[in-house]
Design a protein around this motif. Sequence first.
Motif, PDB file in Angstrom:
ATOM      1  N   ALA A  12      -5.885  18.678  -5.936  1.00  0.00           N
ATOM      2  CA  ALA A  12      -5.382  17.793  -6.994  1.00  0.00           C
ATOM      3  C   ALA A  12      -6.095  16.444  -6.969  1.00  0.00           C
ATOM      4  O   ALA A  12      -6.936  16.189  -6.102  1.00  0.00           O
ATOM      5  N   GLY A  13      -5.729  15.587  -7.916  1.00  0.00           N
ATOM      6  CA  GLY A  13      -6.354  14.285  -8.049  1.00  0.00           C
ATOM      7  C   GLY A  13      -5.563  13.181  -7.368  1.00  0.00           C
ATOM      8  O   GLY A  13      -4.386  13.344  -7.035  1.00  0.00           O
ATOM      9  N   SER A  14      -6.228  12.043  -7.154  1.00  0.00           N
ATOM     10  CA  SER A  14      -5.571  10.871  -6.550  1.00  0.00           C
ATOM     11  C   SER A  14      -5.036   9.945  -7.650  1.00  0.00           C
ATOM     12  O   SER A  14      -5.694   9.725  -8.662  1.00  0.00           O
ATOM     13  N   ASP A  15      -3.853   9.407  -7.437  1.00  0.00           N
ATOM     14  CA  ASP A  15      -3.252   8.389  -8.326  1.00  0.00           C
ATOM     15  C   ASP A  15      -3.258   7.065  -7.571  1.00  0.00           C
ATOM     16  O   ASP A  15      -2.521   6.913  -6.590  1.00  0.00           O
ATOM     17  N   GLY A  19       2.160   7.168  -7.349  1.00  0.00           N
ATOM     18  CA  GLY A  19       3.377   7.842  -7.811  1.00  0.00           C
ATOM     19  C   GLY A  19       3.227   9.334  -8.019  1.00  0.00           C
ATOM     20  O   GLY A  19       4.195  10.088  -7.878  1.00  0.00           O
ATOM     21  N   ALA A  20       2.014   9.775  -8.403  1.00  0.00           N
ATOM     22  CA  ALA A  20       1.791  11.189  -8.740  1.00  0.00           C
ATOM     23  C   ALA A  20       0.628  11.715  -7.897  1.00  0.00           C
ATOM     24  O   ALA A  20       0.267  11.128  -6.873  1.00  0.00           O
ATOM     25  N   GLY A  21       0.046  12.848  -8.325  1.00  0.00           N
ATOM     26  CA  GLY A  21      -1.144  13.375  -7.673  1.00  0.00           C
ATOM     27  C   GLY A  21      -0.950  13.670  -6.192  1.00  0.00           C
ATOM     28  O   GLY A  21       0.162  13.951  -5.735  1.00  0.00           O
ATOM     29  N   VAL A  45      -8.080   6.017 -11.980  1.00  0.00           N
ATOM     30  CA  VAL A  45      -7.768   4.586 -11.993  1.00  0.00           C
ATOM     31  C   VAL A  45      -6.465   4.494 -12.773  1.00  0.00           C
ATOM     32  O   VAL A  45      -6.429   4.721 -13.976  1.00  0.00           O
ATOM     33  N   GLN A  46      -5.364   4.234 -12.070  1.00  0.00           N
ATOM     34  CA  GLN A  46      -4.054   4.463 -12.678  1.00  0.00           C
ATOM     35  C   GLN A  46      -3.029   3.483 -12.122  1.00  0.00           C
ATOM     36  O   GLN A  46      -3.066   3.114 -10.949  1.00  0.00           O
ATOM     37  N   ASN A  47      -2.090   3.096 -12.971  1.00  0.00           N
ATOM     38  CA  ASN A  47      -0.925   2.331 -12.520  1.00  0.00           C
ATOM     39  C   ASN A  47       0.286   2.751 -13.342  1.00  0.00           C
ATOM     40  O   ASN A  47       0.233   3.804 -14.016  1.00  0.00           O
ATOM     41  N   ALA A 116      -2.199  16.338 -18.859  1.00  0.00           N
ATOM     42  CA  ALA A 116      -2.198  14.912 -19.218  1.00  0.00           C
ATOM     43  C   ALA A 116      -1.169  14.196 -18.373  1.00  0.00           C
ATOM     44  O   ALA A 116      -0.256  14.817 -17.822  1.00  0.00           O
ATOM     45  N   SER A 117      -1.294  12.874 -18.262  1.00  0.00           N
ATOM     46  CA  SER A 117      -0.259  12.094 -17.583  1.00  0.00           C
ATOM     47  C   SER A 117       0.928  11.946 -18.531  1.00  0.00           C
ATOM     48  O   SER A 117       0.802  12.177 -19.743  1.00  0.00           O
ATOM     49  N   MET A 118       2.086  11.552 -17.980  1.00  0.00           N
ATOM     50  CA  MET A 118       3.248  11.392 -18.852  1.00  0.00           C
ATOM     51  C   MET A 118       3.059  10.246 -19.843  1.00  0.00           C
ATOM     52  O   MET A 118       3.766  10.169 -20.829  1.00  0.00           O
ATOM     53  N   THR A 119       2.051   9.400 -19.594  1.00  0.00           N
ATOM     54  CA  THR A 119       1.746   8.324 -20.534  1.00  0.00           C
ATOM     55  C   THR A 119       0.752   8.804 -21.604  1.00  0.00           C
ATOM     56  O   THR A 119       0.293   8.016 -22.426  1.00  0.00           O
ATOM     57  N   ALA A 122      -5.386  12.112 -21.053  1.00  0.00           N
ATOM     58  CA  ALA A 122      -5.908  13.420 -20.656  1.00  0.00           C
ATOM     59  C   ALA A 122      -6.369  13.400 -19.200  1.00  0.00           C
ATOM     60  O   ALA A 122      -7.041  12.462 -18.759  1.00  0.00           O
ATOM     61  N   LEU A 123      -5.983  14.439 -18.434  1.00  0.00           N
ATOM     62  CA  LEU A 123      -6.435  14.586 -17.046  1.00  0.00           C
ATOM     63  C   LEU A 123      -7.248  15.875 -16.889  1.00  0.00           C
ATOM     64  O   LEU A 123      -7.634  16.245 -15.792  1.00  0.00           O
ATOM     65  N   LEU A 124      -7.452  16.542 -18.024  1.00  0.00           N
ATOM     66  CA  LEU A 124      -8.174  17.816 -18.038  1.00  0.00           C
ATOM     67  C   LEU A 124      -9.063  17.812 -19.269  1.00  0.00           C
ATOM     68  O   LEU A 124      -8.597  17.500 -20.359  1.00  0.00           O
ATOM     69  N   THR A 215      10.302   8.538 -14.058  1.00  0.00           N
ATOM     70  CA  THR A 215      10.114   9.920 -13.593  1.00  0.00           C
ATOM     71  C   THR A 215       8.639  10.224 -13.330  1.00  0.00           C
ATOM     72  O   THR A 215       8.231  11.383 -13.313  1.00  0.00           O
ATOM     73  N   HIS A 216       7.831   9.182 -13.116  1.00  0.00           N
ATOM     74  CA  HIS A 216       6.406   9.401 -12.836  1.00  0.00           C
ATOM     75  C   HIS A 216       6.273  10.238 -11.551  1.00  0.00           C
ATOM     76  O   HIS A 216       6.928   9.957 -10.545  1.00  0.00           O
ATOM     77  N   GLY A 217       5.433  11.282 -11.609  1.00  0.00           N
ATOM     78  CA  GLY A 217       5.235  12.139 -10.443  1.00  0.00           C
ATOM     79  C   GLY A 217       6.285  13.234 -10.290  1.00  0.00           C
ATOM     80  O   GLY A 217       6.253  13.984  -9.313  1.00  0.00           O
ATOM     81  N   GLY A 218       7.173  13.357 -11.264  1.00  0.00           N
ATOM     82  CA  GLY A 218       8.260  14.345 -11.150  1.00  0.00           C
ATOM     83  C   GLY A 218       7.758  15.774 -11.076  1.00  0.00           C
ATOM     84  O   GLY A 218       8.233  16.578 -10.258  1.00  0.00           O
ATOM     85  N   GLY A 219       6.793  16.108 -11.943  1.00  0.00           N
ATOM     86  CA  GLY A 219       6.264  17.476 -11.954  1.00  0.00           C
ATOM     87  C   GLY A 219       5.545  17.800 -10.650  1.00  0.00           C
ATOM     88  O   GLY A 219       5.730  18.880 -10.071  1.00  0.00           O
ATOM     89  N   ASP A 220       4.725  16.866 -10.171  1.00  0.00           N
ATOM     90  CA  ASP A 220       3.987  17.073  -8.913  1.00  0.00           C
ATOM     91  C   ASP A 220       4.960  17.243  -7.746  1.00  0.00           C
ATOM     92  O   ASP A 220       4.784  18.108  -6.881  1.00  0.00           O
ATOM     93  N   THR A 221       5.972  16.376  -7.732  1.00  0.00           N
ATOM     94  CA  THR A 221       6.934  16.402  -6.627  1.00  0.00           C
ATOM     95  C   THR A 221       7.690  17.727  -6.615  1.00  0.00           C
ATOM     96  O   THR A 221       7.891  18.329  -5.551  1.00  0.00           O
TER      97      THR A 221
END
Length: 273
Positions: A12-15, A19-21, A45-47, A116-119, A122-124, A215-221
């Motif tokens: 996976a990717g780094s956040d 919060g996610a990844g 590059v994310q916040n 994609a991120s919840m914001t 696109a992440l793909l 709920t950032h990172g909810g799916g990953d978690t």
Amino acid sequence: MTSSPRTALTIAGSDSGGGAGIQADLRTFFANGVHGMVALTAVTVQNSLGVQGFSEIPVDVVTGQIKAVATDMGVDAAKTGMLATAEIINAVAKTLDEVHIGRNRSTPFVVDPVAASMTGHALLREEALEAIRTELFPRATLITPNLDEVRLLTGVSVTGPVTQREAAEALLEFGSAWVLVKGGHLDAAQDCVDLLTDGTTWVELSGPRFDTRNTHGGGDTMASAITSSLAKGADVPTAVAEGKRFIERCVAESYPLGAGVGPVSPFWRLAEA
Ligand SMILES: Nc1ncnc2c1ncn2[C@@H]1O[C@H](COP(=O)(O)OP(=O)(O)OP(=O)(O)O)[C@@H](O)[C@H]1O
Ligand SMILES: Cc1ncc(COP(=O)(O)O)c(N)n1
């Protein structure tokens, strides 16, 4: 001498916001008593306000990480998150076969088809969706799309229980053993209902919807909690039920951070330990 814990690998990717990844994955593995390992695919590059950009890791470095840990330390379960490009997906699929990870292999494999991120960033890359369908889903023990990903992958817009079931049936056609259609984005007034099936067994996992934007990172978690349970030997329905209980508490205890969306939190597990 202490015995070794079970191991889980996230691809996976780094956040940078944490919060996610892989950051969410590693702390979820830790909170569940599993040794976490990483094959990094991209650096974002994310916040809390969103993703400003990302850079992919060279394909041979991604596959090298998988081989390095699998051949030495062993992998009891694996999951994918952000994979960024079709080139990375194709190479990961081939490497997983080489190290015996996947539904017809000895090691359970969870695919969280992060698009994609919840914001909404696109992440793909667009052309990579087909590679997720054809290269990863047939190898997956379980896939865990959210409703946006379901629509992208199948064209089905989930608006309630009937379309959630239709979507699950359409997703099973891609060849994973199990499908979990997450209902976090369903209807803000309702409970959060996720639907799990292998085409024979149908399980509705229902829980309270907590009133929070964080709920950032909810799916990953959730996918990492499921992967932790699989690494410890649980079957898929048990692992998903444990994952649902884990993410519920993490959403209930999520916190604000930054000016945007804050992360879900596994800190409660440490307090209980
Ligand atoms: N407000 C909430 N209260 C309780 N549970 C929630 C809430 N939002 C999501 N969930 C649960 O969290 C899990 C993740 O679901 P969701 O559909 O939000 O995934 P996701 O979109 O991949 O996550 P995210 O984009 O937030 O990282 C599911 O089990 C869902 O039911
Ligand atoms: C590196 C990375 N992986 C996954 C997500 C999805 O998480 P979310 O949907 O909560 O934004 C993300 N934002 N960043």
